[in-house]
Design a protein around this motif. Sequence first.
Motif, PDB file in Angstrom:
ATOM      1  N   TYR A 138     -13.306  10.546 -23.187  1.00 40.85           N
ATOM      2  CA  TYR A 138     -14.368   9.592 -22.867  1.00 40.85           C
ATOM      3  C   TYR A 138     -15.520   9.661 -23.865  1.00 40.85           C
ATOM      4  O   TYR A 138     -16.532   8.981 -23.688  1.00 40.85           O
ATOM      5  CB  TYR A 138     -14.907   9.843 -21.451  1.00 40.85           C
ATOM      6  CG  TYR A 138     -13.840   9.756 -20.393  1.00 40.85           C
ATOM      7  CD1 TYR A 138     -13.183   8.546 -20.129  1.00 40.85           C
ATOM      8  CD2 TYR A 138     -13.468  10.873 -19.645  1.00 40.85           C
ATOM      9  CE1 TYR A 138     -12.204   8.464 -19.145  1.00 40.85           C
ATOM     10  CE2 TYR A 138     -12.500  10.792 -18.663  1.00 40.85           C
ATOM     11  CZ  TYR A 138     -11.861   9.586 -18.429  1.00 40.85           C
ATOM     12  OH  TYR A 138     -10.889   9.496 -17.456  1.00 40.85           O
ATOM     13  N   THR A 168      -9.364  19.795  -8.668  1.00 43.31           N
ATOM     14  CA  THR A 168     -10.319  19.809  -9.775  1.00 43.31           C
ATOM     15  C   THR A 168     -10.782  21.236 -10.020  1.00 43.31           C
ATOM     16  O   THR A 168     -10.408  22.162  -9.283  1.00 43.31           O
ATOM     17  CB  THR A 168     -11.550  18.933  -9.462  1.00 43.31           C
ATOM     18  OG1 THR A 168     -12.377  19.602  -8.484  1.00 43.31           O
ATOM     19  CG2 THR A 168     -11.139  17.569  -8.937  1.00 43.31           C
ATOM     20  N   GLY A 172      -9.861  15.622 -19.970  1.00 43.60           N
ATOM     21  CA  GLY A 172     -10.344  14.608 -19.052  1.00 43.60           C
ATOM     22  C   GLY A 172     -11.620  14.956 -18.325  1.00 43.60           C
ATOM     23  O   GLY A 172     -12.149  14.137 -17.565  1.00 43.60           O
ATOM     24  N   LYS A 219     -11.975  17.234 -15.954  1.00 45.23           N
ATOM     25  CA  LYS A 219     -11.688  17.383 -14.527  1.00 45.23           C
ATOM     26  C   LYS A 219     -11.348  18.815 -14.126  1.00 45.23           C
ATOM     27  O   LYS A 219     -11.670  19.234 -13.008  1.00 45.23           O
ATOM     28  CB  LYS A 219     -10.526  16.462 -14.158  1.00 45.23           C
ATOM     29  CG  LYS A 219     -10.165  16.439 -12.686  1.00 45.23           C
ATOM     30  CD  LYS A 219      -9.032  15.455 -12.404  1.00 45.23           C
ATOM     31  CE  LYS A 219      -8.644  15.433 -10.941  1.00 45.23           C
ATOM     32  NZ  LYS A 219      -7.529  14.503 -10.661  1.00 45.23           N
ATOM     33  N   ASP A 279     -21.553  17.424 -14.017  1.00 44.33           N
ATOM     34  CA  ASP A 279     -20.180  17.037 -14.366  1.00 44.33           C
ATOM     35  C   ASP A 279     -20.167  15.540 -14.698  1.00 44.33           C
ATOM     36  O   ASP A 279     -20.249  14.704 -13.800  1.00 44.33           O
ATOM     37  CB  ASP A 279     -19.227  17.336 -13.207  1.00 44.33           C
ATOM     38  CG  ASP A 279     -19.264  18.801 -12.783  1.00 44.33           C
ATOM     39  OD1 ASP A 279     -18.936  19.643 -13.639  1.00 44.33           O
ATOM     40  OD2 ASP A 279     -19.611  19.069 -11.631  1.00 44.33           O
ATOM     41  N   ARG A 280     -20.045  15.230 -15.980  1.00 44.81           N
ATOM     42  CA  ARG A 280     -20.127  13.828 -16.371  1.00 44.81           C
ATOM     43  C   ARG A 280     -18.920  13.005 -15.944  1.00 44.81           C
ATOM     44  O   ARG A 280     -19.062  11.865 -15.484  1.00 44.81           O
ATOM     45  CB  ARG A 280     -20.295  13.725 -17.898  1.00 44.81           C
ATOM     46  CG  ARG A 280     -20.655  12.324 -18.370  1.00 44.81           C
ATOM     47  CD  ARG A 280     -20.584  12.184 -19.876  1.00 44.81           C
ATOM     48  NE  ARG A 280     -19.189  12.161 -20.357  1.00 44.81           N
ATOM     49  CZ  ARG A 280     -18.858  11.960 -21.634  1.00 44.81           C
ATOM     50  NH1 ARG A 280     -19.809  11.800 -22.536  1.00 44.81           N
ATOM     51  NH2 ARG A 280     -17.587  11.934 -22.002  1.00 44.81           N
ATOM     52  N   ASP A 281     -17.716  13.572 -16.086  1.00 46.20           N
ATOM     53  CA  ASP A 281     -16.505  12.781 -15.928  1.00 46.20           C
ATOM     54  C   ASP A 281     -15.636  13.221 -14.762  1.00 46.20           C
ATOM     55  O   ASP A 281     -14.478  12.771 -14.650  1.00 46.20           O
ATOM     56  CB  ASP A 281     -15.689  12.826 -17.224  1.00 46.20           C
ATOM     57  CG  ASP A 281     -16.471  12.310 -18.416  1.00 46.20           C
ATOM     58  OD1 ASP A 281     -17.208  11.326 -18.240  1.00 46.20           O
ATOM     59  OD2 ASP A 281     -16.357  12.891 -19.513  1.00 46.20           O
ATOM     60  N   GLY A 320     -15.555  12.498 -11.639  1.00 47.74           N
ATOM     61  CA  GLY A 320     -15.113  11.485 -10.698  1.00 47.74           C
ATOM     62  C   GLY A 320     -14.235  10.400 -11.280  1.00 47.74           C
ATOM     63  O   GLY A 320     -13.770   9.518 -10.565  1.00 47.74           O
ATOM     64  N   ARG A 321     -13.952  10.465 -12.574  1.00 48.93           N
ATOM     65  CA  ARG A 321     -13.148   9.415 -13.207  1.00 48.93           C
ATOM     66  C   ARG A 321     -11.670   9.637 -12.909  1.00 48.93           C
ATOM     67  O   ARG A 321     -11.211  10.740 -12.703  1.00 48.93           O
ATOM     68  CB  ARG A 321     -13.346   9.429 -14.727  1.00 48.93           C
ATOM     69  CG  ARG A 321     -14.759   9.084 -15.154  1.00 48.93           C
ATOM     70  CD  ARG A 321     -14.736   8.643 -16.595  1.00 48.93           C
ATOM     71  NE  ARG A 321     -16.084   8.483 -17.126  1.00 48.93           N
ATOM     72  CZ  ARG A 321     -16.369   7.747 -18.192  1.00 48.93           C
ATOM     73  NH1 ARG A 321     -15.392   7.110 -18.822  1.00 48.93           N
ATOM     74  NH2 ARG A 321     -17.600   7.652 -18.622  1.00 48.93           N
ATOM     75  N   GLU A 322     -10.938   8.534 -12.912  1.00 47.43           N
ATOM     76  CA  GLU A 322      -9.492   8.624 -12.718  1.00 47.43           C
ATOM     77  C   GLU A 322      -8.810   9.002 -14.019  1.00 47.43           C
ATOM     78  O   GLU A 322      -9.254   8.580 -15.093  1.00 47.43           O
ATOM     79  CB  GLU A 322      -8.950   7.279 -12.221  1.00 47.43           C
ATOM     80  CG  GLU A 322      -9.435   6.921 -10.815  1.00 47.43           C
ATOM     81  CD  GLU A 322      -8.961   7.894  -9.760  1.00 47.43           C
ATOM     82  OE1 GLU A 322      -7.866   8.493  -9.960  1.00 47.43           O
ATOM     83  OE2 GLU A 322      -9.660   8.067  -8.752  1.00 47.43           O
TER      84      GLU A 322
END
Length: 294
Positions: free
Chosen positions: A182, A210, A260, A262, A288-290, A292-294
């Motif tokens: 990302y 996670t 990712g 995660k 945590d920046r990412d 929650g992303r899929e």
Amino acid sequence: MSEGTRHEAAGEVLIVTGMSGAGRSTAANALEDLGWYVVDNLPPQMLKPLLDLTEMAGGVLPRVAVVVDVRGRDLFSDLPEAMRALRERRQIRLMFLDASDDVLVRRFEAVRRPHPLQGGGTLVDGIRLERARLAAVRESADVIIDTSAYNIHQLATQVTDLFTAAGAARHTLTLLSFGFKYGLPPDADLVADMRFLPNPFWDERLRPFTGEDAEVREYVLGQEGAREFLDAYTQALRPVLEGYQRENKSHSVVAVGCTGGKHRSVVMVRELAERLASVPGVAVRVSDRDLGRE
């Protein structure tokens, strides 16, 4: 709320004044970095309304610093009387910044600006007039700092040392987990790459979890090199964080990435936070920046 309770809840008030060119702006910036609410170039006649506001705010403004100086022209002459009246009402500290005449002359010449009181005269005329006007104020100061031998960084350090509350953090460290796919965090001061560790994503049992889950944490920390990295990176960051405090850098971001954002990076920022929490003067937060992303 009684008047005495209001005064107690209103918090600290610091008046910052002194010779032009002695470092008032640097001191104000240092106080602002410490969390003080700073008001610049306030006429002395406005001090009472400002204090009324802080008392009505009920602790919303716990530490207020007010810069008052000869830029207020004739209004400044009321400062000694205003200070006497306010000190009868509540506790107020006054910090006076000073420097020798020859140092002040050099500083004004370096920035090529006139002294606010020199009028049609010379720099020295303005400095002497200001010193005469400030004599009574200087005598009433709680803190006097002679900045003649200081650069701006040394002055900021001195102010920080004087006005940092005991046990309060001088530096806030954000440990940020992210995913390289990302993009890099644009505000990161330092970046660490956790892709040298096996990715739990490829373990179907761990994929739904996670780095916040115990199963992933145990897997990541059980990999070769994981704990060695944590020990070494913690030792490497300690002198950096101590140096940031000496240089009055109030906030830094250490970004820790994996593919990712995660699993691995999430585990490692939490482990680093636990280890770095003991660094004196540093408040550690985790983000945590990412995650929650899929």
